[in-house]
Motif scaffolding. Structure first.
Motif, PDB file in Angstrom:
ATOM      1  N   UNK A   1      36.044 120.844  46.358  1.00  0.00           N
ATOM      2  CA  UNK A   1      36.950 122.163  46.909  1.00  0.00           C
ATOM      3  C   UNK A   1      37.450 122.769  45.882  1.00  0.00           C
ATOM      4  N   UNK A   2      37.057 122.723  44.366  1.00  0.00           N
ATOM      5  CA  UNK A   2      37.560 123.486  43.697  1.00  0.00           C
ATOM      6  C   UNK A   2      38.882 123.365  42.819  1.00  0.00           C
ATOM      7  N   UNK A   3      39.494 122.171  43.500  1.00  0.00           N
ATOM      8  CA  UNK A   3      40.662 121.879  43.047  1.00  0.00           C
ATOM      9  C   UNK A   3      40.811 120.601  41.863  1.00  0.00           C
ATOM     10  N   UNK A   4      40.422 121.244  40.735  1.00  0.00           N
ATOM     11  CA  UNK A   4      40.061 120.573  39.475  1.00  0.00           C
ATOM     12  C   UNK A   4      41.006 119.715  38.977  1.00  0.00           C
ATOM     13  N   UNK A   5      42.266 120.100  38.862  1.00  0.00           N
ATOM     14  CA  UNK A   5      43.489 119.243  38.358  1.00  0.00           C
ATOM     15  C   UNK A   5      43.961 118.396  39.313  1.00  0.00           C
ATOM     16  N   UNK A   6      43.936 118.580  40.693  1.00  0.00           N
ATOM     17  CA  UNK A   6      44.150 117.562  41.658  1.00  0.00           C
ATOM     18  C   UNK A   6      43.070 116.487  41.532  1.00  0.00           C
ATOM     19  N   UNK A   7      41.881 116.974  41.343  1.00  0.00           N
ATOM     20  CA  UNK A   7      40.695 115.920  41.236  1.00  0.00           C
ATOM     21  C   UNK A   7      40.869 114.706  40.228  1.00  0.00           C
ATOM     22  N   UNK A   8      41.505 115.532  39.098  1.00  0.00           N
ATOM     23  CA  UNK A   8      41.694 114.813  37.810  1.00  0.00           C
ATOM     24  C   UNK A   8      43.137 113.752  38.280  1.00  0.00           C
ATOM     25  N   UNK A   9      43.943 114.162  38.754  1.00  0.00           N
ATOM     26  CA  UNK A   9      44.911 113.472  39.258  1.00  0.00           C
ATOM     27  C   UNK A   9      44.629 112.319  39.887  1.00  0.00           C
ATOM     28  N   UNK A  10      43.936 112.584  40.975  1.00  0.00           N
ATOM     29  CA  UNK A  10      43.362 111.522  41.966  1.00  0.00           C
ATOM     30  C   UNK A  10      42.593 110.501  40.914  1.00  0.00           C
TER      31      UNK A  10
END
Length: 115
Positions: free
Chosen positions: A73-82
């Motif tokens: 979805x383009x939410x890279x920072x949230x992806x790394x947090x997950x």
């Protein structure tokens, strides 16, 4: 225009883009020539992105615990947090809720939803 007036221009005067309703532009005029350029929009991390509904919900269901649907979805920072907190299984629970929310959203004509 800035003063609320409307100026009609040819599409040939638009520098490299096709104008559409809602697009913000800068208008420059000198003597009898008008140049229209698309206004630069600053990037925002919280800005919603349009993604394919089927791909998003499948990624959220099967790989949501490690944040793959967030990367998609383009939410890279949230992806790394997950990804960092995947060992706690909390991102997996949140991804399952996002899967359900994604299923309930109505897709547009192209099958996309905003996330």
């Amino acid at each position: 225009m800035d003063d609320g007036t409307i100026k009609e221009v040819n599409t040939a005067d638009c520098s490299g883009f096709t104008p559409a309703p809602g697009i913000e532009v800068d208008v420059f005029s000198a003597e009898n020539k008008v140049i229209v350029s698309k206004k630069a929009v600053p990037f925002s991390a919280n800005q919603p992105h349009k993604v394919n509904k089927i791909a998003y919900v499948l990624l959220a269901f099967f790989l949501g615990g490690i944040g793959i649907h967030k990367f998609y979805a383009g939410h890279i920072i949230l992806g790394f947090i997950y990804l960092i907190f995947c060992w706690t299984f909390i991102p997996g629970f949140i991804a399952f809720i996002e899967f359900i929310i994604g299923l309930c959203k109505t897709a547009d004509e192209q099958g996309n939803i905003q996330v």
